[in-house]
Design a protein around this motif. Structure first.
Motif, PDB file in Angstrom:
ATOM      1  N   PRO A 182      40.322  51.838  64.359  1.00 46.61           N
ATOM      2  CA  PRO A 182      41.637  51.557  63.767  1.00 46.61           C
ATOM      3  C   PRO A 182      41.865  50.082  63.469  1.00 46.61           C
ATOM      4  O   PRO A 182      42.406  49.757  62.426  1.00 46.61           O
ATOM      5  N   MET A 183      41.397  49.222  64.359  1.00 45.73           N
ATOM      6  CA  MET A 183      41.693  47.803  64.113  1.00 45.73           C
ATOM      7  C   MET A 183      41.045  47.320  62.836  1.00 45.73           C
ATOM      8  O   MET A 183      41.634  46.585  62.051  1.00 45.73           O
ATOM      9  N   GLU A 184      39.836  47.785  62.650  1.00 44.17           N
ATOM     10  CA  GLU A 184      39.134  47.400  61.427  1.00 44.17           C
ATOM     11  C   GLU A 184      39.881  47.929  60.208  1.00 44.17           C
ATOM     12  O   GLU A 184      40.057  47.236  59.210  1.00 44.17           O
ATOM     13  N   ILE A 185      40.326  49.169  60.341  1.00 42.37           N
ATOM     14  CA  ILE A 185      41.011  49.790  59.197  1.00 42.37           C
ATOM     15  C   ILE A 185      42.298  49.047  58.878  1.00 42.37           C
ATOM     16  O   ILE A 185      42.594  48.749  57.708  1.00 42.37           O
ATOM     17  N   ILE A 186      43.040  48.717  59.911  1.00 44.12           N
ATOM     18  CA  ILE A 186      44.285  47.973  59.662  1.00 44.12           C
ATOM     19  C   ILE A 186      43.953  46.630  59.007  1.00 44.12           C
ATOM     20  O   ILE A 186      44.610  46.198  58.063  1.00 44.12           O
ATOM     21  N   GLY A 187      42.908  46.003  59.500  1.00 46.84           N
ATOM     22  CA  GLY A 187      42.492  44.728  58.925  1.00 46.84           C
ATOM     23  C   GLY A 187      42.117  44.891  57.459  1.00 46.84           C
ATOM     24  O   GLY A 187      42.481  44.075  56.609  1.00 46.84           O
ATOM     25  N   GLU A 188      41.440  45.980  57.176  1.00 44.86           N
ATOM     26  CA  GLU A 188      41.042  46.220  55.779  1.00 44.86           C
ATOM     27  C   GLU A 188      42.262  46.497  54.907  1.00 44.86           C
ATOM     28  O   GLU A 188      42.302  46.097  53.742  1.00 44.86           O
ATOM     29  N   ALA A 189      43.228  47.172  55.494  1.00 41.21           N
ATOM     30  CA  ALA A 189      44.464  47.440  54.745  1.00 41.21           C
ATOM     31  C   ALA A 189      45.096  46.123  54.340  1.00 41.21           C
ATOM     32  O   ALA A 189      45.477  45.919  53.187  1.00 41.21           O
ATOM     33  N   GLU A 190      45.169  45.247  55.282  1.00 38.86           N
ATOM     34  CA  GLU A 190      45.771  43.948  55.007  1.00 38.86           C
ATOM     35  C   GLU A 190      44.952  43.183  53.963  1.00 38.86           C
ATOM     36  O   GLU A 190      45.511  42.581  53.039  1.00 38.86           O
ATOM     37  N   GLU A 191      43.645  43.245  54.077  1.00 41.69           N
ATOM     38  CA  GLU A 191      42.771  42.576  53.111  1.00 41.69           C
ATOM     39  C   GLU A 191      43.003  43.130  51.702  1.00 41.69           C
ATOM     40  O   GLU A 191      43.094  42.386  50.738  1.00 41.69           O
ATOM     41  N   ALA A 192      43.079  44.465  51.634  1.00 41.91           N
ATOM     42  CA  ALA A 192      43.280  45.114  50.332  1.00 41.91           C
ATOM     43  C   ALA A 192      44.605  44.667  49.735  1.00 41.91           C
ATOM     44  O   ALA A 192      44.695  44.329  48.545  1.00 41.91           O
ATOM     45  N   ALA A 193      45.640  44.640  50.558  1.00 39.76           N
ATOM     46  CA  ALA A 193      46.966  44.233  50.057  1.00 39.76           C
ATOM     47  C   ALA A 193      46.916  42.793  49.584  1.00 39.76           C
ATOM     48  O   ALA A 193      47.526  42.433  48.582  1.00 39.76           O
ATOM     49  N   LYS A 194      46.165  41.973  50.315  1.00 40.54           N
ATOM     50  CA  LYS A 194      46.067  40.563  49.949  1.00 40.54           C
ATOM     51  C   LYS A 194      45.398  40.422  48.587  1.00 40.54           C
ATOM     52  O   LYS A 194      45.756  39.594  47.772  1.00 40.54           O
ATOM     53  N   ARG A 195      44.398  41.294  48.343  1.00 40.92           N
ATOM     54  CA  ARG A 195      43.642  41.171  47.100  1.00 40.92           C
ATOM     55  C   ARG A 195      44.526  41.492  45.897  1.00 40.92           C
ATOM     56  O   ARG A 195      44.832  40.653  45.094  1.00 40.92           O
ATOM     57  N   ASP A 196      44.935  42.712  45.762  1.00 41.34           N
ATOM     58  CA  ASP A 196      45.862  43.087  44.683  1.00 41.34           C
ATOM     59  C   ASP A 196      46.343  44.529  44.872  1.00 41.34           C
ATOM     60  O   ASP A 196      45.893  45.231  45.767  1.00 41.34           O
ATOM     61  N   MET A 197      47.242  44.921  43.979  1.00 41.18           N
ATOM     62  CA  MET A 197      47.856  46.229  44.108  1.00 41.18           C
ATOM     63  C   MET A 197      46.831  47.350  43.932  1.00 41.18           C
ATOM     64  O   MET A 197      46.890  48.386  44.579  1.00 41.18           O
ATOM     65  N   TRP A 198      45.893  47.110  43.040  1.00 44.28           N
ATOM     66  CA  TRP A 198      44.883  48.134  42.760  1.00 44.28           C
ATOM     67  C   TRP A 198      44.070  48.424  44.033  1.00 44.28           C
ATOM     68  O   TRP A 198      43.838  49.574  44.385  1.00 44.28           O
ATOM     69  N   SER A 199      43.686  47.361  44.725  1.00 41.97           N
ATOM     70  CA  SER A 199      42.899  47.544  45.952  1.00 41.97           C
ATOM     71  C   SER A 199      43.724  48.264  47.010  1.00 41.97           C
ATOM     72  O   SER A 199      43.214  49.134  47.719  1.00 41.97           O
ATOM     73  N   LEU A 200      44.984  47.883  47.113  1.00 37.59           N
ATOM     74  CA  LEU A 200      45.833  48.527  48.121  1.00 37.59           C
ATOM     75  C   LEU A 200      45.979  50.013  47.806  1.00 37.59           C
ATOM     76  O   LEU A 200      45.910  50.871  48.689  1.00 37.59           O
TER      77      LEU A 200
END
Ligand SMILES: Nc1ncnc2c1ncn2[C@@H]1O[C@H](COP(=O)(O)OP(=O)(O)OP(=O)(O)O)[C@@H](O)[C@H]1O
Length: 827
Positions: free
Chosen positions: A695-713
């Motif tokens: 889960p921690m990795e996934i949450i981290g990836e979620a945040e990374e995706a959001a940081k990148r752009d809307m498409w990634s999120l």
């Protein structure tokens, strides 16, 4: 009850939270076999991974079916769907965010200045006009020119039907004045004539009779307001797409071409004195090629036969002299052949420049040989149809693409052409004349050169309008055949072609006559056209498929039967088929019987007859052409929005939107700088955490995706659901917070906080942008709650909401604001 397990939060610690019972069903999926390896979202390769997940879909554990209410309330899915729609459209246009906001600012300024110059010129033209009136487009109607039954648009009320003009006595006076009477869905309105001239627009083009879906209501203008806003936003989106494409292109780089020393000689071989417009086009293209570092994407726009080809030939010469290849793309093989012949002739003094025509009439081995020659660089100029765009055609060193009549290619082919634009220079030739007004307003958005004057020795086409008579037809054809010319005989429908054929075969038994229409097999049609082009066929009986393209200098009589069934622009184009050389050409326009025509129709046809001077017919059809020209420049965006507001208002809105392009700009805030001061402390249920595996990795990836752009999120959220099913409520809130922060960043909102019932968003958004966005919001609930104050958008809620509900509210509100983003320039 699930045990609860704290997870490091995104920015605040988790709070214990019991899952709402409605989502308990969701946990059933946790009993499903787990997929190994665990969730494998790779932030560095998000797109690839998504594709992989798509294709692997079958092996994924299926989430349990969701109830209707779950689906209904799933606002994340709704938002994701919309984002996907918007992005795929932008993707098709090859738009990608490519620049930072300072750089974009400079380009926008540049575009703005070019456009200002265009508009300035337009003003100059009006002054020259002498009347101070508008030349070209004028939006308002003259009420006296309206016919009973015409649809009109009142800017405030909407679409109505003109009934007539009558005298009536205004209140408080005994002097009767003239009123315009307009029928609406719920009653009759009357407007003093003077006011009507200011307030009314036409719904249709002069000779169109399109019916609007409904008439507007006098007593309830909300529907009309909505439509107008919808239209405005759609137009705004088109302008922004155009702007972004332009900005994107300006980022591409290639070294300028050297000025070819042999160019002067090549130029001197042109047998005519170029017209001033041609001269300007030569200069424009030469500058694009030899002075600019960005690949050329220029449109050469001019009526058929006005001399566009020479512009292309000079560009080809420049590129080929530098050792690069040039490809000439035509919509049909007949036109490709026509270009091939012209180029062969013009380049005949240069035997080192090798030329090839790729055609589907070639045998397989011939074709293979050609493909090899293209690949090995043994051909310098390659002419052909869309087959040149196929993956089998590998170029050795392609430098220039010349596209003739791009609008006649299919969607896929246009996409392929667009993909060339980033790497090679592209010159597009279009015979759709663009009204000068439109052209000038668009200057700065697309590079175009307008050839609006014919070569000097062109003789005006003599236009004859009369009731149909066999004798007149025979004598017209006889006259043309006697001077060794050829004849087009055009009918509005396929039905009837045979009948004309029989009649003409009887009258001209020794003459080669053929039929051509769009329903024929393409091979048969092309053969017929080729034979007509070669002069083997003397009379071509056809539908309006000849409307654009063919350039047969020897065909100088066109007969159009049932002329009342054609649009003005069509007639104008059809008539332009003839008179392409220095021979006097004749256009015979036949109507069946005067009594069958309305006065109005007859008047319009008579106008066409009077406007026989070159260029005059063009003026007449200018408005009509505006739409096509617009399509040419904008790459045929759906002009369906015209139907919503009517033609005149559409153009008024378009010009307004074009001139305000820099005002509709949103400067995003870096994601990291966005502060969402709504503390959500959630705990994810332990079952879900166990199921997520990491889960921690996934949450981290979620945040990374959001940081990148809307498409990634969006991809992240979709992948998460695809792999683990719909998330529990606490995870949904967590995701929503990320979405909120991402949307805020894109909308230029730097901070969101709540103070009692107030939600405050600090923003750099301008008032105009705020207005456009809120006007187009789908729901009144959010719109009515919002106020714009300086650099803040505020919302007063009815009551102070608990924090999760508050995040839901903000998510919904931002989703609606975000829906307008495609209509804004986002750098
Ligand atoms: N300045 C000029 N003076 C006289 N004739 C000219 C001039 N420029 C071009 N022409 C001739 O006019 C004819 C039509 O020109 P061209 O084929 O270039 O037109 P076009 O605009 O390309 O039309 P289309 O849309 O059919 O391709 C040609 O025979 C061409 O040689």
């Amino acid at each position: 009850m699930s045990s609860l397990c704290p997870i490091p939060e995104l920015s605040t610690p988790f709070l214990s939270k019991t899952e709402p019972s409605s989502s308990s069903k969701l946990y059933r999926k946790l009993l499903l076999p787990r997929r190994v390896p665990s969730f494998c979202y790779n932030p560095s390769r998000p797109l690839k991974l998504t594709n992989a997940l798509y294709t692997e879909n079958v092996s994924l554990p299926k989430p349990p079916p969701r109830t209707a209410s779950e689906q209904e309330r799933d606002s994340i899915s709704l938002l994701n769907e919309r984002i996907r729609r918007d992005y795929s459209k932008r993707d098709a246009l090859s738009i990608r965010p490519v620049m930072d906001s300072d750089e974009a600012g400079r380009y926008i300024q540049l575009v703005k200045e070019q456009q200002q110059r265009g508009l300035q010129k337009l003003k100059g033209d009006r002054a020259k006009d002498g009347k101070g009136g508008e030349k070209g487009f004028s939006y308002k109607v003259d009420p006296y020119n309206l016919r009973s039954g015409d649809y009109v648009v009142h800017k405030k009320v909407g679409i109505g039907r003109f009934v007539g003009i009558k005298f009536d006595v205004p209140k408080g006076s005994n002097e009767p004045i003239e009123y315009v009477f307009i029928e609406y869905a719920d009653g009759m309105a009357k407007l003093p004539v003077k006011q009507a001239a200011r307030m009314l627009y036409r719904y249709n083009l002069p000779n169109e009779t399109k019916r609007p879906r409904t008439l507007s209501k006098l007593n309830d203008t909300t529907v009309w307001e909505r439509r107008k806003t919808k239209g405005k936003v759609a137009i705004q989106k088109m302008v922004v797409d155009l702007m972004e494409l332009y900005l994107h292109r300006l980022k591409q780089r290639r070294p300028p071409y050297p000025k070819a020393p042999a160019m002067a000689e090549f130029v001197a071989q042109f047998p005519y004195k170029p017209t001033p417009d041609q001269k300007q086009a030569f200069i424009d293209v030469e500058k694009d090629l030899t002075e600019r570092e960005t690949p050329m994407d220029r449109l050469i726009c001019g009526d058929v036969g006005f001399g566009k080809t020479e512009v292309a030939l000079r560009a080809i010469f420049c590129v080929v002299s530098a050792g690069k290849q040039a490809m000439v793309l035509a919509p049909t093989i007949v036109l490709a052949k026509q270009h091939f012949d012209v180029i062969s002739e013009r380049f005949s003094p240069y035997p080192d420049i090798r030329l090839g025509l790729l055609s589907r009439f070639q045998t397989r081995s011939e074709k293979e040989e050609y493909l090899d020659m293209i690949k090995n660089g043994h051909l310098d100029i390659i002419v052909g149809t869309h087959s040149l765009l196929g993956s089998r055609v590998v170029y050795n060193n392609l430098g220039l693409l010349v596209v003739d009549e791009e609008q006649r290619f299919g969607v896929k082919q246009k996409e392929k052409i667009a993909s060339f634009k980033t790497s090679v220079d592209v010159l597009t030739l279009s015979a759709t004349p663009i009204p000068r007004t439109l052209y000038l307003a668009l200057t700065g958005f697309r590079d175009a050169s307008l050839i609006s004057t014919p070569p000097p020795e062109r003789v005006p086409i003599r236009t004859h309008l009369s009731a149909y008579s066999k004798e007149k037809v025979i004598s017209a054809i006889k006259y043309e055949l006697d001077r060794d010319g050829q004849v087009f005989y055009v009918l509005p429908r396929i039905k009837g072609l045979e009948e004309v054929m029989e009649f003409l075969e009887q009258s001209f038994p020794d003459t080669e006559i053929a039929i051509a229409h769009g329903k024929q097999y393409s091979k048969q049609l092309e053969d017929t056209m080729e034979k007509f082009a070669q002069g083997e066929i003397r009379i071509l009986i056809c539908t309006n498929i000849v409307e654009s393209g063919l350039d047969i200098q020897n065909a100088n009589t066109i007969i159009i039967q049932d002329v009342q069934q054609f649009g003005l622009a069509q007639l104008y184009q059809l008539r332009g088929r003839v008179g392409r050389a220095d021979k006097e050409a004749h256009a015979y326009l036949f109507y069946p019987d005067k009594s069958l025509l309305s006065d109005q129709a007859l008047e319009r046809l008579a106008a066409l007859e009077e406007c026989c001077e070159l260029g005059q017919g063009f003026q007449l059809a200018e408005r009509d052409m505006g739409i096509r020209g617009f399509g040419t420049i904008f790459g045929e965006q759906q002009t369906g929005d015209v139907g919503n507001v009517g033609i005149d208002l559409f153009f008024e809105m378009l010009f307004e939107s074009l001139s305000k392009v820099d005002e509709h700009r949103v400067v995003p805030v870096p994601y990291q700088d966005v502060q969402i001061d709504v503390n959500i402390n959630t705990h994810l249920p332990s079952d879900y955490i166990n199921y997520l595996e990491n889960p921690m990795e996934i949450i981290g990836e979620a945040e990374e995706a959001a940081k990148r752009d809307m498409w990634s999120l969006m991809q992240f959220a979709e992948n998460l659901r695809r792999q683990y099913g719909k998330e529990p409520y606490s995870m949904e809130i967590l995701l929503k917070k990320l979405y909120v922060r991402r949307m805020a960043a894109d909308l230029g909102i730097s901070r969101i906080y709540a103070s009692g019932k107030m939600v405050v968003m600090n923003t750099n958004m301008s008032k105009q942008v705020y207005k456009l966005i809120t006007e187009s919001m789908a729901s009144d609930i959010h719109r009515n709650a919002l106020i714009y104050e300086g650099d803040q958008i505020k919302a007063e809620l009815l009551l102070e909401l608990p924090r999760e509900q508050l995040i839901n509210w903000i998510f919904q509100c931002l989703s609606e604001l975000y829906a307008s983003l495609p209509a804004l320039i986002k750098y």
